[in-house]
Design a protein around this motif. Sequence first.
Motif, short mmCIF file in Angstrom:
data_model
loop_
_atom_site.label_atom_id
_atom_site.label_comp_id
_atom_site.label_asym_id
_atom_site.label_seq_id
_atom_site.Cartn_x
_atom_site.Cartn_y
_atom_site.Cartn_z
N GLN A 245 -8.14 -61.12 0.25
CA GLN A 245 -9.31 -61.84 -0.29
C GLN A 245 -9.43 -61.53 -1.78
N VAL A 246 -8.99 -62.50 -2.57
CA VAL A 246 -8.92 -62.28 -4.01
C VAL A 246 -9.68 -63.38 -4.74
N LEU A 247 -10.50 -62.97 -5.67
CA LEU A 247 -11.19 -63.94 -6.52
C LEU A 247 -10.52 -63.89 -7.89
N ILE A 248 -10.07 -65.04 -8.37
CA ILE A 248 -9.38 -65.09 -9.66
C ILE A 248 -10.19 -65.95 -10.62
N PHE A 249 -10.35 -65.44 -11.83
CA PHE A 249 -11.08 -66.21 -12.83
C PHE A 249 -10.12 -66.79 -13.88
N VAL A 296 -7.21 -66.93 -1.55
CA VAL A 296 -7.54 -66.81 -2.97
C VAL A 296 -8.50 -67.92 -3.40
N LEU A 297 -9.53 -67.54 -4.08
CA LEU A 297 -10.44 -68.51 -4.68
C LEU A 297 -10.24 -68.42 -6.18
N PRO A 310 -19.86 -60.98 -0.45
CA PRO A 310 -20.04 -59.54 -0.36
C PRO A 310 -18.74 -58.77 -0.21
N LEU A 311 -18.75 -57.56 -0.72
CA LEU A 311 -17.66 -56.61 -0.53
C LEU A 311 -16.27 -57.15 -0.86
N LEU A 312 -16.19 -57.75 -2.01
CA LEU A 312 -14.92 -58.30 -2.42
C LEU A 312 -14.03 -57.19 -2.98
N PRO A 313 -12.83 -57.02 -2.40
CA PRO A 313 -12.01 -55.89 -2.86
C PRO A 313 -11.28 -56.13 -4.19
N HIS A 314 -10.92 -57.39 -4.48
CA HIS A 314 -10.09 -57.61 -5.67
C HIS A 314 -10.56 -58.79 -6.51
N VAL A 315 -10.69 -58.53 -7.79
CA VAL A 315 -10.95 -59.60 -8.74
C VAL A 315 -9.86 -59.56 -9.80
#
Length: 426
Positions: A245-249, A296-297, A310-315
């Motif tokens: 679960q990765v959020l990428i900007f 991935v978002l 909530p509780l996002l492990p990786h950005v």
Amino acid sequence: MSFNSLGLSEPLLKAISKKGYTTPSTIQQKSIPVILQRKDVIASAQTGTGKTAGFTLPLLQILSESKRPQNKPIRALILTPTRELAAQVYNNIKEYSEFVDIQSTVIFGGVNENPQIDALRRGVDILVATPGRLLDLHGQRALSLSQIEVLVLDEADRMLDMGFLRDIKRILLLLPEKRQNLLFSATFSKEIKLLAKGILYEPIVVEATPEQTTVEKIEQKVYRVEKDRKPAMTIQLIADGDWQQVLIFTRTKHGANRLTEKLNAKGISALAIHGNKTQSARTKALEGFKQGSIRVLVATDIAARGLDIPLLPHVINFELPNISEDYVHRIGRTGRAGASGEAISLVSQDEVAFLRSIEKLIGQTIPSEILPGFEPGAVYVKEIEAPRPPRQPHGSRNQSARSTNQGGFQKRSEKNYNKPNDGKRY
Ligand code: AMP
């Protein structure tokens, strides 16, 4: 401290306990009692601090304690900058209001307005809205704001960033003069202070978790990388770490789309979320991400603002934001509810100035590391392969000077890059 000591009523305490909250967050401890005293409040709190419950719980209490007027007017207005945040605030209100007789609804653009108009007709106590749709429906006489008792501006700094100042001013003219005002903002810029001055009456200033405290909980890292190798580095990080679960900007919508395509091509399920996407596409992406069907978002700053993940492990900051405060918002996604997270920034040469101003803002130097496969040697090889000879010291262009210089470049690379965690800025 417990929720019982904040002066909240039994039905609200019941909803809180159903949500599983045991201890009020700092912002909740500080804001709930003063809001219950009907004071105007200006609060600095970013997403992840529990700010939504900080204003919705006392708001529900205030409204349920007073008698609903016969004509069932809208009694509280919550303005938010984005549709996602509006939907989230509304969902929270629904949960917290399970045991009180308070009706609420949400309106925002990008979707059919008819169901929203129908909900307004049935009569609501609390309206959560984005400014554009609110003015639109007001223009159509689908709602009246003349009996608003409490106004909440959520993420006011972002509303100004998004150019909503004129809309806010127009909305203020539609409200009764006597009302309670609550303003929540991640930062207290000059513009926010000016806005607050025009809206709030003798406000209580509530400063919750200072931004640094949140930042300190997050493990931050910088990987220096050439711009065109960023997609490869992103893929390697996700694949090698088996991140689920990765959020990428990214800085731009096109950048978000391009990266999403590349990730999907490598079998890493990804969806982009940005202003050009329809509301249903954005909701679908967020839902899939929360449920784990999308790994991935990829988001732009504005689209991601206020998302409740909530509780996002990786950005991963695929690109650094040019507004330093956005870095704090971005990485704040990883440090929620006391959990620690990892925030990685891929920094190319042209972003070093952004990195410096971010480090200045957060008052720390972000450790720089080398990712295997992306050693500076790759940079070196590319330099000597390029048709243009490397830049020479003192303007010398002969062969022997060039080889000396190559050595010099290598040495500089070693000095600059091959020291993981040395805390230096490059
Ligand atoms: P917010 O800053 O309002 O976006 O809230 C961030 C997250 O914290 C949300 O997922 C809330 O459900 C959660 N939350 C809010 N208050 C509490 C609390 N007192 N204890 C635990 N979690 C909370």
